[in-house]
Design a protein around this motif. Structure first.
Motif, PDB file in Angstrom:
ATOM      1  N   TYR A  27       0.693  -1.368  -0.026  1.00  8.66           N
ATOM      2  CA  TYR A  27      -0.084  -0.014   0.081  1.00  8.66           C
ATOM      3  C   TYR A  27       0.934   1.286  -0.077  1.00  8.66           C
ATOM      4  CZ  TYR A  27      -2.998   3.711   1.830  1.00  8.66           C
ATOM      5  OH  TYR A  27      -3.702   4.784   2.207  1.00  8.66           O
ATOM      6  N   LEU A  28       1.749   1.189   0.867  1.00  8.21           N
ATOM      7  CA  LEU A  28       2.853   2.360   0.745  1.00  8.21           C
ATOM      8  C   LEU A  28       3.737   2.679  -0.423  1.00  8.21           C
ATOM      9  CD1 LEU A  28       4.120   2.302   4.684  1.00  8.21           C
ATOM     10  CD2 LEU A  28       2.341   3.670   3.850  1.00  8.21           C
ATOM     11  N   LYS A  29       3.887   1.630  -1.074  1.00 11.94           N
ATOM     12  CA  LYS A  29       4.532   1.769  -2.444  1.00 11.94           C
ATOM     13  C   LYS A  29       3.858   2.303  -3.252  1.00 11.94           C
ATOM     14  CE  LYS A  29       6.445  -2.273  -2.979  1.00 11.94           C
ATOM     15  NZ  LYS A  29       6.956  -3.720  -3.441  1.00 11.94           N
ATOM     16  N   LYS A  30       2.569   1.954  -3.250  1.00  9.77           N
ATOM     17  CA  LYS A  30       1.869   2.543  -4.335  1.00  9.77           C
ATOM     18  C   LYS A  30       1.300   3.990  -3.944  1.00  9.77           C
ATOM     19  CE  LYS A  30      -0.972  -1.668  -5.137  1.00  9.77           C
ATOM     20  NZ  LYS A  30      -2.232  -2.458  -5.132  1.00  9.77           N
ATOM     21  N   GLU A  31       1.210   4.302  -2.865  1.00  8.43           N
ATOM     22  CA  GLU A  31       1.066   5.751  -2.273  1.00  8.43           C
ATOM     23  C   GLU A  31       2.405   6.652  -2.784  1.00  8.43           C
ATOM     24  OE1 GLU A  31      -1.724   7.536  -1.092  1.00  8.43           O
ATOM     25  OE2 GLU A  31      -2.761   5.692  -1.311  1.00  8.43           O
ATOM     26  N   MET A  32       3.480   6.085  -2.596  1.00  5.35           N
ATOM     27  CA  MET A  32       4.481   6.889  -2.967  1.00  5.35           C
ATOM     28  C   MET A  32       4.814   6.900  -4.372  1.00  5.35           C
ATOM     29  SD  MET A  32       8.599   7.099  -1.643  1.00  5.35           S
ATOM     30  CE  MET A  32       9.492   5.854  -2.811  1.00  5.35           C
ATOM     31  N   GLU A  33       4.580   5.844  -5.282  1.00  8.73           N
ATOM     32  CA  GLU A  33       4.678   6.131  -6.632  1.00  8.73           C
ATOM     33  C   GLU A  33       3.471   7.138  -7.191  1.00  8.73           C
ATOM     34  OE1 GLU A  33       6.685   4.705  -8.698  1.00  8.73           O
ATOM     35  OE2 GLU A  33       7.601   3.714  -6.857  1.00  8.73           O
ATOM     36  N   SER A  34       2.400   7.251  -6.377  1.00 11.84           N
ATOM     37  CA  SER A  34       1.216   8.243  -6.885  1.00 11.84           C
ATOM     38  C   SER A  34       1.640   9.537  -6.392  1.00 11.84           C
ATOM     39  CB  SER A  34       0.264   7.964  -6.202  1.00 11.84           C
ATOM     40  OG  SER A  34      -0.646   8.726  -6.478  1.00 11.84           O
ATOM     41  N   PHE A  35       2.362   9.751  -5.342  1.00 17.43           N
ATOM     42  CA  PHE A  35       2.997  10.953  -4.676  1.00 17.43           C
ATOM     43  C   PHE A  35       3.999  11.415  -5.716  1.00 17.43           C
ATOM     44  CE2 PHE A  35       6.596  12.644  -2.378  1.00 17.43           C
ATOM     45  CZ  PHE A  35       5.862  14.025  -2.123  1.00 17.43           C
ATOM     46  N   LEU A  36       5.013  10.852  -6.406  1.00 15.31           N
ATOM     47  CA  LEU A  36       5.747  10.959  -7.247  1.00 15.31           C
ATOM     48  C   LEU A  36       5.395  11.505  -8.494  1.00 15.31           C
ATOM     49  CD1 LEU A  36       8.597   8.363  -6.313  1.00 15.31           C
ATOM     50  CD2 LEU A  36       8.405  10.586  -5.593  1.00 15.31           C
ATOM     51  N   GLN A  37       4.245  11.052  -8.985  1.00 15.62           N
ATOM     52  CA  GLN A  37       3.576  11.646 -10.196  1.00 15.62           C
ATOM     53  C   GLN A  37       2.790  12.725  -9.891  1.00 15.62           C
ATOM     54  OE1 GLN A  37       4.740   9.764 -12.936  1.00 15.62           O
ATOM     55  NE2 GLN A  37       5.749   8.656 -11.480  1.00 15.62           N
ATOM     56  N   LYS A  38       2.250  13.180  -8.824  1.00 14.70           N
ATOM     57  CA  LYS A  38       1.671  14.325  -8.547  1.00 14.70           C
ATOM     58  C   LYS A  38       2.362  15.628  -8.224  1.00 14.70           C
ATOM     59  CE  LYS A  38      -2.448  12.197  -8.852  1.00 14.70           C
ATOM     60  NZ  LYS A  38      -2.885  11.134  -7.911  1.00 14.70           N
ATOM     61  N   LYS A  39       1.678  16.736  -8.261  1.00 13.97           N
ATOM     62  CA  LYS A  39       2.483  17.772  -7.925  1.00 13.97           C
ATOM     63  C   LYS A  39       2.417  18.052  -6.193  1.00 13.97           C
ATOM     64  CE  LYS A  39       1.250  20.188 -12.146  1.00 13.97           C
ATOM     65  NZ  LYS A  39       1.265  21.295 -12.878  1.00 13.97           N
ATOM     66  N   GLU A  40       2.121  17.128  -5.558  1.00 16.73           N
ATOM     67  CA  GLU A  40       2.388  17.271  -4.177  1.00 16.73           C
ATOM     68  C   GLU A  40       3.890  17.635  -3.651  1.00 16.73           C
ATOM     69  OE1 GLU A  40      -1.516  14.408  -3.191  1.00 16.73           O
ATOM     70  OE2 GLU A  40       0.680  13.536  -3.960  1.00 16.73           O
ATOM     71  N   GLU A  41       3.927  18.123  -2.693  1.00 14.21           N
ATOM     72  CA  GLU A  41       5.430  18.454  -2.308  1.00 14.21           C
ATOM     73  C   GLU A  41       5.864  17.594  -0.888  1.00 14.21           C
ATOM     74  OE1 GLU A  41       5.669  23.353  -2.921  1.00 14.21           O
ATOM     75  OE2 GLU A  41       4.187  22.629  -1.809  1.00 14.21           O
ATOM     76  N   ILE A  42       4.976  17.207  -0.156  1.00  9.90           N
ATOM     77  CA  ILE A  42       5.585  16.490   0.938  1.00  9.90           C
ATOM     78  C   ILE A  42       4.706  15.292   1.291  1.00  9.90           C
ATOM     79  CG2 ILE A  42       5.662  16.471   3.684  1.00  9.90           C
ATOM     80  CD1 ILE A  42       6.200  19.607   3.336  1.00  9.90           C
ATOM     81  N   LEU A  43       5.463  14.303   1.453  1.00 10.35           N
ATOM     82  CA  LEU A  43       4.574  12.938   1.763  1.00 10.35           C
ATOM     83  C   LEU A  43       5.048  12.503   3.212  1.00 10.35           C
ATOM     84  CD1 LEU A  43       2.987  10.266   1.084  1.00 10.35           C
ATOM     85  CD2 LEU A  43       5.304   9.450  -0.020  1.00 10.35           C
ATOM     86  N   PHE A  44       3.989  12.700   4.057  1.00 11.21           N
ATOM     87  CA  PHE A  44       4.088  12.004   5.450  1.00 11.21           C
ATOM     88  C   PHE A  44       3.439  10.541   5.450  1.00 11.21           C
ATOM     89  CE2 PHE A  44       3.581  16.522   6.637  1.00 11.21           C
ATOM     90  CZ  PHE A  44       4.815  16.711   7.460  1.00 11.21           C
ATOM     91  N   ILE A  45       4.547   9.684   5.933  1.00 13.23           N
ATOM     92  CA  ILE A  45       4.053   8.316   5.940  1.00 13.23           C
ATOM     93  C   ILE A  45       4.075   7.823   7.428  1.00 13.23           C
ATOM     94  CG2 ILE A  45       4.537   5.900   5.401  1.00 13.23           C
ATOM     95  CD1 ILE A  45       5.927   6.925   3.000  1.00 13.23           C
ATOM     96  N   HIS A  46       2.929   7.537   8.126  1.00 11.07           N
ATOM     97  CA  HIS A  46       2.898   7.094   9.346  1.00 11.07           C
ATOM     98  C   HIS A  46       3.099   5.468   9.600  1.00 11.07           C
ATOM     99  CE1 HIS A  46       0.622  10.742  10.836  1.00 11.07           C
ATOM    100  NE2 HIS A  46       0.479  10.837   9.401  1.00 11.07           N
TER     101      HIS A  46
END
Length: 172
Positions: free
Chosen positions: A77-96
């Protein structure tokens, strides 16, 4: 736009992790995800009502451990979220992530993707001695974090203090 930052955030329940993520989101484009999210969805099907008591926390921690052993669902799940984050314009990804072995696993993955990832522990004096009765919550301080923030101020003061701390110690 600034470069993307990935921050693994941890701390005992009630220390203000989500609140501090919201503070950062007032200035930056933030994605806030948790390794427990897919486990919570499964737990709801099994009757969990969203409570945060010690029994609920232990149930979720035990269920997560089972899924880590079975098919590594939280990590997938976290890998998919990070891959999506890297493709978007978001600047910071917080992972709990609570468990130190899971933190290490994600850091290794991020490194393989050439993504800089910092670890941040949030503490609060009034929560420091609290025992939850499960290893995920009770062992959060057993990891050597890159940065530790002591969240002991009233909310109206913590916003400015945390942003200064975050920009100086996490984003640099």
């Amino acid at each position: 736009m600034m470069k993307k930052s990935v921050v693994i955030i941890n701390g005992k329940g009630g220390v203000g992790k989500d609140t501090l993520c919201e503070v950062v989101a007032k200035k930056y484009s933030v994605r806030n995800v948790s390794s427990i999210t897919p486990i919570k969805e499964i737990a709801k099907i099994g009757g969990w009502q969203g409570e945060k008591g010690n029994k609920d926390r232990k149930f979720l921690a035990d269920l997560k451990k089972l899924f880590v052993e079975y098919n590594d669902l939280p990590f997938v799940y976290l890998k998919k979220e990070m891959e999506s984050f890297l493709q978007k314009k978001e600047e910071i990804l917080f992972i709990h992530i609570r468990e130190k072995e899971e933190i290490k696993k994600f850091l290794q993955y991020a490194s393989s993707k050439k993504v800089i990832c910092k670890t941040l522990l949030i503490t609060r004096e009034e929560e420091s001695d609290k025992i939850y009765g499960n290893l995920a919550d009770d062992m959060v301080e057993q990891y050597m974090y890159d940065v530790v923030y002591k969240n002991d101020m009233p909310l109206e003061k913590v916003e400015k203090d945390f942003m200064m701390f975050f920009e100086k110690n996490v984003l640099k």
